[in-house]
Design a protein around this motif. Structure first.
Motif, short mmCIF file in Angstrom:
data_model
loop_
_atom_site.label_atom_id
_atom_site.label_comp_id
_atom_site.label_asym_id
_atom_site.label_seq_id
_atom_site.Cartn_x
_atom_site.Cartn_y
_atom_site.Cartn_z
N CYS A 225 0.84 -1.19 0.00
CA CYS A 225 0.00 0.00 0.00
C CYS A 225 0.87 1.24 0.00
CB CYS A 225 -0.92 0.02 1.22
SG CYS A 225 -2.12 -1.35 1.25
N GLU A 226 0.42 2.27 -0.63
CA GLU A 226 1.12 3.55 -0.65
C GLU A 226 0.11 4.68 -0.51
OE1 GLU A 226 1.28 3.88 -5.54
OE2 GLU A 226 3.14 3.80 -4.37
N LEU A 227 0.59 5.84 -0.06
CA LEU A 227 -0.28 7.00 0.11
C LEU A 227 -0.48 7.69 -1.23
CD1 LEU A 227 1.07 8.54 3.44
CD2 LEU A 227 -1.01 7.18 3.09
N ALA A 228 -1.71 8.01 -1.54
CA ALA A 228 -2.05 8.73 -2.78
C ALA A 228 -2.61 10.09 -2.43
CB ALA A 228 -3.07 7.92 -3.59
N GLY A 229 -2.60 11.00 -3.39
CA GLY A 229 -3.05 12.37 -3.17
C GLY A 229 -1.86 13.30 -2.97
N PHE A 230 -2.12 14.52 -2.56
CA PHE A 230 -1.03 15.47 -2.32
C PHE A 230 -0.57 15.35 -0.87
CE2 PHE A 230 0.37 19.80 -1.08
CZ PHE A 230 1.55 19.80 -1.82
N LEU A 231 0.69 15.00 -0.69
CA LEU A 231 1.21 14.70 0.64
C LEU A 231 1.80 15.93 1.33
CD1 LEU A 231 3.00 11.30 -0.16
CD2 LEU A 231 0.62 11.72 0.51
N GLY A 232 1.91 17.05 0.61
CA GLY A 232 2.47 18.25 1.21
C GLY A 232 1.44 19.01 2.04
N LEU A 233 1.85 20.21 2.48
CA LEU A 233 0.97 21.05 3.28
C LEU A 233 0.14 21.97 2.39
CD1 LEU A 233 3.48 22.08 6.10
CD2 LEU A 233 1.69 20.34 6.24
N THR A 234 -1.11 22.13 2.75
CA THR A 234 -2.00 23.06 2.05
C THR A 234 -2.64 23.98 3.07
OG1 THR A 234 -2.46 21.42 0.33
CG2 THR A 234 -3.95 23.30 0.49
N HIS A 235 -2.33 25.27 2.97
CA HIS A 235 -2.92 26.28 3.85
C HIS A 235 -3.85 27.16 3.01
CE1 HIS A 235 -0.62 25.71 7.62
NE2 HIS A 235 0.31 25.22 6.80
N ILE A 236 -5.04 27.39 3.51
CA ILE A 236 -6.04 28.20 2.80
C ILE A 236 -6.51 29.32 3.72
CG2 ILE A 236 -8.35 28.20 1.78
CD1 ILE A 236 -7.86 25.31 0.93
N TRP A 237 -6.41 30.55 3.22
CA TRP A 237 -6.93 31.71 3.93
C TRP A 237 -8.18 32.21 3.20
CZ3 TRP A 237 -1.83 30.51 3.75
CH2 TRP A 237 -1.10 30.57 4.96
N GLN A 238 -9.28 32.31 3.92
CA GLN A 238 -10.56 32.67 3.30
C GLN A 238 -11.26 33.76 4.09
OE1 GLN A 238 -12.23 31.43 0.38
NE2 GLN A 238 -13.48 33.22 0.88
N GLY A 239 -11.50 34.90 3.44
CA GLY A 239 -12.29 35.96 4.05
C GLY A 239 -13.76 35.59 4.06
N LEU A 240 -14.41 35.73 5.19
CA LEU A 240 -15.82 35.35 5.30
C LEU A 240 -16.74 36.39 4.69
CD1 LEU A 240 -15.90 33.79 8.88
CD2 LEU A 240 -15.44 32.70 6.67
N ASP A 241 -16.20 37.57 4.33
CA ASP A 241 -17.00 38.60 3.66
C ASP A 241 -16.57 38.74 2.20
OD1 ASP A 241 -18.98 40.55 3.51
OD2 ASP A 241 -17.61 42.18 4.02
N ASP A 242 -16.06 37.66 1.64
CA ASP A 242 -15.61 37.65 0.24
C ASP A 242 -16.82 37.56 -0.68
OD1 ASP A 242 -14.40 37.13 -2.25
OD2 ASP A 242 -12.73 36.09 -1.31
N ARG A 243 -16.92 38.50 -1.63
CA ARG A 243 -18.05 38.52 -2.57
C ARG A 243 -17.65 37.96 -3.95
NH1 ARG A 243 -21.41 42.62 -0.42
NH2 ARG A 243 -21.04 42.64 1.83
N VAL A 244 -16.36 37.66 -4.15
CA VAL A 244 -15.90 37.09 -5.42
C VAL A 244 -15.80 35.58 -5.31
CG1 VAL A 244 -14.06 37.08 -7.14
CG2 VAL A 244 -14.64 39.21 -5.97
N VAL A 245 -15.10 35.11 -4.29
CA VAL A 245 -15.02 33.68 -4.00
C VAL A 245 -15.75 33.46 -2.67
CG1 VAL A 245 -13.52 31.71 -3.57
CG2 VAL A 245 -12.83 33.46 -5.21
N PRO A 246 -17.01 33.08 -2.70
CA PRO A 246 -17.80 32.96 -1.47
C PRO A 246 -17.22 31.93 -0.51
CG PRO A 246 -19.21 32.96 -3.42
CD PRO A 246 -17.80 32.80 -3.90
N ALA A 247 -17.53 32.11 0.76
CA ALA A 247 -17.04 31.19 1.80
C ALA A 247 -17.57 29.78 1.60
CB ALA A 247 -17.43 31.72 3.17
N SER A 248 -18.67 29.63 0.88
CA SER A 248 -19.21 28.29 0.62
C SER A 248 -18.24 27.43 -0.18
CB SER A 248 -20.54 28.40 -0.12
OG SER A 248 -20.42 29.20 -1.28
N MET A 249 -17.40 28.05 -1.02
CA MET A 249 -16.38 27.29 -1.74
C MET A 249 -15.34 26.74 -0.77
SD MET A 249 -15.66 29.28 -5.33
CE MET A 249 -16.86 29.22 -6.67
N MET A 250 -14.97 27.55 0.23
CA MET A 250 -14.02 27.09 1.24
C MET A 250 -14.61 25.93 2.04
SD MET A 250 -13.80 27.52 4.83
CE MET A 250 -14.70 29.05 5.05
N GLU A 251 -15.90 25.99 2.32
CA GLU A 251 -16.55 24.92 3.07
C GLU A 251 -16.55 23.61 2.27
OE1 GLU A 251 -20.33 26.54 3.89
OE2 GLU A 251 -19.60 28.00 5.36
#
Length: 494
Positions: A402-428
């Motif tokens: 067995c081996e690990l699949a997917g992206f094994l690195g770190l992923t950090h996401i910063w999301q403004g909750l008052d974003d009107r271009v990329v809504p917070a629902s995309m972050m959810e």
């Protein structure tokens, strides 16, 4: 002296022939050309007025008489309505026809509303600024297929870089964006080399009509090899630029240490989004933005007709009109700053320098079409060899196959909750399908407020990714060598 009367007045005079012959009658105009043109226009106006009166008489005789269809059909209801509002005629002078008077009042009322809707202070603050053309000045590398890619470097040099950041730009942007307003001293403090590049057809990069997200990832791979990034690098992206970052995480994960994403865009037509997530996403957008995505998905060729001026503007307009969104409180404060406006205008000018609308159409179509992969494929999970019954049984009791699949690195996401271009629902949605991603929710922040010209935000991002600043590699090596030299000097016997 003879006078000819009419609209034009001419003066006749007898002029003797220079040869002593018979006098010759000549006419000189006392009226200038301007006056003649004015008289001609006035005459035509009189004709049009008489023509209008004639049409009015015809309408009254044929449509407004007692035997006409309109009077028989609507005369009764109109009379009842008129009788209810007849008390308003008491406010008119006795010598005024109510029909004419109230028509004028209504017309003036409409003009007053239009005048009120115009904000003279806004026009004074934001004068018309034309889109300027700049001479080329980017560094470029040649890709294996012969195309050239333009890029821009900030921070420390390649041999001194402790960390390498590669940043694709967002829509209506260019390589100049990067991390807007980041201080050179901050990059030096963390030993960061920031490499930004122009997408195909943007800025000074050659167009690539057949591009897709796989080719986008390959372009990144060729770029980092060409600029001598031999170790794993970090991705930095904002908004729709994250579309290309997602592709790199999918197709070249072995070269990427991690990703820093700010308000990352996903496909709004992603079939794995729930109905509630889709509803909340589309509910945040203005009708014009919704129409843009709908056209891009069903009739992409029509985007050229509807959005030519938006994608290739001749003069600078407000950012909310160009991107079709309604900014929140913090975004309004940011975009009204002169520093932001100057940076944004220069970035837009660079993105449209080739005067070709096709790359912009391609970029929108890439965002909303089938990406060729699902985001859930980046989810870290065990993948075992199950071909055959023996391998399947073995995998049940052993993890060797067995081996690990997917992206094994770190992923950090910063999301403004008052974003009107990329809504917070995309972050959810991202949080739901990629639980290993670290989500930083930013209350009251918008689409630009945590990304553009925010020194404290930039420090927080670097501290989260890289920890305590250690400076460039070269400086640390020199310091350690000096300490070793001091220790050797102290050990030398006197």
């Amino acid at each position: 002296m003879a006078e000819v009367r009419g609209r034009d007045t001419w003066r006749a005079s007898l002029i003797e022939d220079s040869d002593g012959g018979d006098p010759v009658a000549s006419f000189e105009s006392e009226e200038s050309f301007k006056e003649q043109v004015l008289g001609f226009v006035m005459a035509w106006c009189e004709i049009l007025v008489e023509l209008g009166r004639g049409f009015g008489d015809i309408l009254r005789q044929n449509l407004i008489n007692q035997d006409s269809y309109l009077v028989k059909k609507f005369g009764g209801p109109f009379s009842k309505l008129s009788n209810r509002f007849c008390f308003l005629n008491d406010f008119l002078p006795e010598d005024r026809d109510p029909l004419h008077a109230w028509s004028v009042v209504f017309f003036v009322f409409i003009l007053a509303l239009l005048a009120i809707s115009v904000d003279p202070s806004r026009e004074a603050v934001a004068p018309i600024v034309k889109v300027r053309k700049h001479p080329p000045g980017a560094s470029r590398v040649q890709l294996p297929d012969g195309r050239h890619m333009a890029y821009h470097e900030q921070g420390v040099s390649a041999d001194a870089a402790r960390f390498s950041l590669v940043a694709p730009h967002a829509f209506l942007s260019s390589r100049l964006a990067g991390l807007p307003g980041v201080k050179a001293s901050l990059l030096e403090e963390y030993g960061i080399r920031l490499v930004t590049y122009d997408l195909p057809g943007f800025g000074e990069s050659d167009p690539y009509p057949n591009r897709n997200l796989n080719s986008s990832a390959m372009d990144v791979l060729h770029l980092v090899n060409a600029v001598n990034i031999s170790d794993k690098f970090w991705l930095l992206c904002h908004s729709s630029g994250c579309t290309h970052a997602w592709a790199s995480l999918r197709y070249i994960p072995e070269r990427i240490a991690g990703a820093a994403m700010l308000a990352p865009m996903i496909n709004p037509y992603d079939p794995h989004m729930t109905k509630e997530e889709t509803k909340r996403t589309w509910g945040k957008w203005l009708p014009r933005r919704k129409m843009m995505y709908s056209l891009a998905r069903r009739f992409p060729k029509l985007l050229t007709l509807f959005y030519w001026k938006s994608f290739l503007p001749e003069k600078h307009d407000e950012i909310d009109k160009l991107l079709s969104f309604s900014p929140g409180k913090k975004d309004k404060l940011v975009i009204e700053e002169p520093e932001f406006e100057e940076f944004w205008q220069r970035d837009v000018e660079e993105s449209v320098r080739q005067g070709n609308i096709r790359p912009f159409i391609e970029e929108i179509v890439l965002q909303i079409s089938n990406w060729g992969f699902d985001l859930k494929e980046l989810h870290v999970q065990k993948k075992c060899q199950t071909r055959g019954i023996l391998l399947w049984l073995k995998s049940m009791y052993s993890q060797e196959d067995c081996e690990l699949a997917g992206f094994l690195g770190l992923t950090h996401i910063w999301q403004g909750l008052d974003d009107r271009v990329v809504p917070a629902s995309m972050m959810e949605y991202i949080e739901r399908i990629l639980p290993e991603a670290v989500i930083h929710k930013l209350p009251n922040e918008g689409h630009f407020s945590y990304f553009y010209f925010c020194d404290q935000c930039h420090k927080q991002i670097f501290a989260t990714l890289f920890g305590t600043p250690q400076g460039p590699v070269e400086r640390q090596e020199e310091t350690s060598l000096e300490e070793e030299d001091k220790e050797e000097v102290l050990q030398v016997p006197v």
